[in-house]
Write an enzyme that holds these catalytic residues in place. Structure first.
Site, PDB file in Angstrom:
ATOM      1  N   CYS A 276       0.361  -1.532  -0.100  1.00 26.36           N
ATOM      2  CA  CYS A 276       0.255   0.327  -0.082  1.00 26.36           C
ATOM      3  C   CYS A 276       0.362   1.180   0.243  1.00 26.36           C
ATOM      4  O   CYS A 276       0.398   2.106  -0.489  1.00 26.36           O
ATOM      5  CB  CYS A 276      -0.231  -0.157   0.950  1.00 26.36           C
ATOM      6  SG  CYS A 276      -0.371   0.046   2.659  1.00 26.36           S
ATOM      7  N   HIS A 334      -2.968   1.239   7.502  1.00 25.37           N
ATOM      8  CA  HIS A 334      -3.349   1.381   5.691  1.00 25.37           C
ATOM      9  C   HIS A 334      -3.307   2.655   5.116  1.00 25.37           C
ATOM     10  O   HIS A 334      -3.068   3.532   5.532  1.00 25.37           O
ATOM     11  CB  HIS A 334      -4.775   0.414   5.493  1.00 25.37           C
ATOM     12  CG  HIS A 334      -4.761   1.214   3.769  1.00 25.37           C
ATOM     13  ND1 HIS A 334      -3.702   0.484   2.965  1.00 25.37           N
ATOM     14  CD2 HIS A 334      -5.896   1.200   2.973  1.00 25.37           C
ATOM     15  CE1 HIS A 334      -4.645   0.939   1.131  1.00 25.37           C
ATOM     16  NE2 HIS A 334      -5.273   1.632   1.798  1.00 25.37           N
ATOM     17  N   ASP A 357      -7.638   6.121  -3.632  1.00 21.26           N
ATOM     18  CA  ASP A 357      -6.517   4.650  -3.030  1.00 21.26           C
ATOM     19  C   ASP A 357      -5.933   3.793  -4.594  1.00 21.26           C
ATOM     20  O   ASP A 357      -7.293   3.465  -4.329  1.00 21.26           O
ATOM     21  CB  ASP A 357      -7.299   4.288  -2.595  1.00 21.26           C
ATOM     22  CG  ASP A 357      -6.617   3.251  -1.320  1.00 21.26           C
ATOM     23  OD1 ASP A 357      -5.646   2.884  -1.889  1.00 21.26           O
ATOM     24  OD2 ASP A 357      -6.831   2.637  -0.155  1.00 21.26           O
ATOM     25  N   ASN A 397     -14.174   3.766  10.650  1.00 22.83           N
ATOM     26  CA  ASN A 397     -15.105   4.149  11.067  1.00 22.83           C
ATOM     27  C   ASN A 397     -15.930   2.494  11.691  1.00 22.83           C
ATOM     28  O   ASN A 397     -17.250   2.402  12.339  1.00 22.83           O
ATOM     29  CB  ASN A 397     -16.292   5.009  11.063  1.00 22.83           C
ATOM     30  CG  ASN A 397     -15.579   6.086  10.903  1.00 22.83           C
ATOM     31  OD1 ASN A 397     -15.777   6.276  12.804  1.00 22.83           O
ATOM     32  ND2 ASN A 397     -16.000   7.155  10.368  1.00 22.83           N
TER      33      ASN A 397
END
Length: 691
Positions: A276, A334, A357, A397
């Site tokens: 990542c 991440h 991303d 979350n």
């Protein structure tokens, strides 16, 4: 008198690039920013230019799109269309005469590599001159551009800066990893433009793709897909297997230029391998090169919610071993990027930072990409806002449901609403420290304050805690784990198990402690250490039991820069058979390399300097490996050397360098050791002064 005749045209590369703040970007073309004027000098022979007799028309070509721009004597640059205005005639009695023309592009022009032509029309002749190419970028300095960023300091950091820090590890033991974005390295801008041309969107419909390239939202989606190689001729292949044969261990990369060059030089074959932080860092390079303000973000305890229910299920057996029953996982960290842009497609209030991303986790509209998801939409839980807001919302979350099971039967359950998205961070502008941006993603009630213990954040997930079961469900025993110091490779791991008896009667307990190795992006593998005891505890008593795991017991098998451990304890009340669990995931840091500069305060451009890499071997055995030192704008070539260091010995390796660019630069050093197989990093920022 002779007829008017164009001899040469000067694109004024140095002056234009300085004005457009593109100096230093290496390209085979002139590099400009949209929505800003640039000057072209036309040298000619013969009689003076007469606009009644000659027409000068610039033709600006981008793929199948062409626009004709006649030179006018009067007027103002326009924000909405291409203009060419005659600035002045440059007198030169001895040599050729010259005209100065001010050209400007609309602020909504598509980014790309344009071809510039000049047509000279008289009553009898038409002559066309090919003037060359220019690369047009977004313009965060122009108020009308959709990537405009108000502050000069932030533009310096998020567009101009080619050095960065990536944050890894765990929230209580953060590792700063140097990265060189390399957007000024030779040929890198041209490769970034190639990325757009190789994209499936461009291949399928060139005209449509080029028109859409006026919009940073579209550009972000294309780049997010092109940085990974999953659906296209993208740049990097991901690999989380631990076996990196046939490629490069992701932890060994230290900058973007090597990766982008390798991709371009092999006719767009994907580079092996990335994880990542590599995907995000390369995307940051491309976006900054294209003129879109971008920063790298790390989300600690990042949920990967595969079924979209906003809940991550975790399973443990009664001995404290974590089980891989669920496809959901929590990544210890991440890394993604945020890019700054307007979002007219979302209505008012969603301009600003947008999550993009490039790590291939889930598909978005059929392609492995993610975003741009407006950070404000994530904060407001506006999960119907495009693109991919629900996925990113879950990453920061999601609830965690922890279950202890025996033979697939659930023995006990707890819910943790605070673990995911524990800390969201980026590099602070203008310095090499971390900035906490959690409050931009999460409301106050969703954020967890960290309790520091022995220099490392400790979080006991006790069953009588308001973060888990409500008070009335509180069982008779509570347990938590406490790391005594931040673990470092080569040292023992020391921790306490703290057990509290909440009842007024003595208890007999069984204590099961278990340690497992894990990869940062998935559930752990088999246990490498365990301890099982009986514990007697008096009424209302708290007992603290210390444990140590020796280096020999956790020693690394594969080369890694941070090894991660899942530590869990299950306490069983023998009489009631009730069980409680506490778990802690942490990284074991590698020692860092120290870089010293001989004369740090006066590092001057084009003046030779010496840096020294210093390392003390903390292990009880001799270590050997390869040391690599690199620095964009400081070293032409990487310095590489084999070194062997005796136990507890200190080695000092000098490296000569000559800075060729002024401003904030970074030297970074990597030491790849064979035994123990680990990668050590160090960096030093240097402020290079103009001579």
């Amino acid at each position: 008198m002779d007829e008017f005749k164009v001899r040469t045209v000067d694109l004024q590369r140095v002056q234009n690039q300085t004005r457009h703040r593109t100096e230093g970007l290496s390209s085979s073309t002139l590099v400009l920013r949209r929505g800003q004027t640039f000057t072209v000098i036309i040298n000619y022979d013969g009689r003076p230019f007469d606009p009644l007799k000659e027409k000068l028309i610039f033709r600006i070509v981008l793929g199948p799109i062409a626009v004709e721009v006649p030179v006018s004597r009067f007027g103002q640059p326009s924000a909405t269309q291409w203009t060419a205005i005659l600035e002045r005639s440059v007198p030169n009695p001895t040599g050729p005469r010259a005209l100065s023309v001010s050209l400007s592009s609309p602020v909504t022009a598509s980014i790309g590599v344009y071809t510039l032509q000049l047509r000279v029309e008289t009553r009898v002749t038409v002559k066309t001159h090919l003037l060359g190419q220019f690369t047009l970028l977004c313009n965060p300095w122009s108020q009308a551009d959709s990537v405009f960023l108000q502050s000069e300091d932030l533009r310096t950091e998020y567009v101009m800066s080619d050095i960065g820090l990536l944050f890894k590890g765990s929230p209580g033991n953060i590792v700063s990893r140097p990265w060189s974005f390399d957007q000024y390295e030779k040929g890198i801008l041209d490769i970034c433009m190639k990325l757009l041309q190789v994209s499936p969107q461009h291949q399928a419909d060139m005209g449509k793709d080029l028109q859409n390239r006026s919009n940073p939202v579209y550009i972000g989606r294309v780049i997010s897909a092109m940085v990974n190689s999953n659906d296209d001729k993208g740049v990097i292949t991901g690999n989380w297997s631990g076996d990196y044969s046939g490629g490069v261990n992701p932890s060994k990369w230290s900058g973007s230029a090597d990766i982008l060059r390798m991709w371009a030089e092999t006719q767009f074959r994907p580079v092996k391998y990335g994880q990542c932080w590599v995907f995000a860092a390369v995307m940051c390079t491309v976006m900054r090169a294209l003129g879109i303000p971008t920063r790298v973000i790390t989300n600690f305890n990042s949920a990967h919610d595969t079924n979209g229910n906003m809940v991550i299920e975790e399973y443990y057996n009664e001995m404290g071993e974590k089980l891989s029953f669920s496809r959901d996982s929590i990544w210890n960290f991440h890394v993604w990027v945020e890019s700054w842009m307007k979002r007219p497609d979302l209505g008012r209030g969603y301009d600003g930072w947008q999550v993009l991303d490039p790590t291939p986790q889930e598909r978005s509209a059929g392609i492995f990409r993610c975003g741009p998801a407006a950070v404000k939409a994530i904060y407001e839980q506006k999960v119907d806002a495009q693109y991919d807001v629900p996925f990113v919302y879950a990453e920061v979350n999601a609830d965690v449901r922890v279950m202890i099971v025996r033979d697939r039967t659930v023995l006990s359950t707890s819910v943790d609403k605070r673990r995911v998205g524990a800390l969201i961070s980026t590099k602070r502008p203008g310095s090499m420290i971390m900035q906490d941006v959690t409050s931009e993603y999460k409301t106050e009630k969703d954020m967890v304050p960290f309790r520091a213990a022995g220099g490392i954040a400790a979080r006991g997930y006790t069953f009588g805690d308001e973060r888990t079961m409500p008070r009335e469900d509180s069982k008779g025993v509570a347990v938590s784990l406490q790391l005594l110091k931040a673990p470092v490779v080569g040292e023992n791991i020391s921790f306490n198990v703290i057990i509290t008896n909440n009842e007024a009667a003595q208890k007999l307990l069984k204590k099961h402690v278990n340690a497992q190795n894990k990869e940062y992006n998935r559930n752990p593998t088999g246990s490498f250490w365990e301890s099982h005891d009986d514990v007697k505890i008096g009424p209302k008593e708290t007992v603290t039991i210390k444990h140590e795991i020796s280096f020999k017991e956790y020693m690394l098998k594969e080369t890694a820069e941070d090894s991660l451990v899942n530590l869990a304890v299950v306490i069983e009340d023998v009489k009631t058979q009730e069980r409680v669990l506490a778990s802690e995931e942490f990284n074991i840091r590698t020692p860092s390399l120290n870089i010293q500069i001989q004369n740090e305060v006066s590092v001057i451009i084009n003046t030779p300097q010496v840096a020294t890499v210093v390392f003390t071997n903390p292990f009880n055995v001799a270590v050997s490996g390869e040391l690599t030192v690199s620095g964009s704008g400081l070293l032409e070539e990487k310095a590489q050397m084999r070194i062997t260091i005796q136990p507890r010995e200190t080695t000092k390796k000098p490296v000569s360098f000559t800075p060729r660019m002024a401003g904030a630069k970074m030297l970074s050093a990597n030491l790849v050791l064979e035994n123990p197989p680990t990668i050590l990093h160090g960096f030093k920022t240097i402020n290079v002064q103009a001579s």
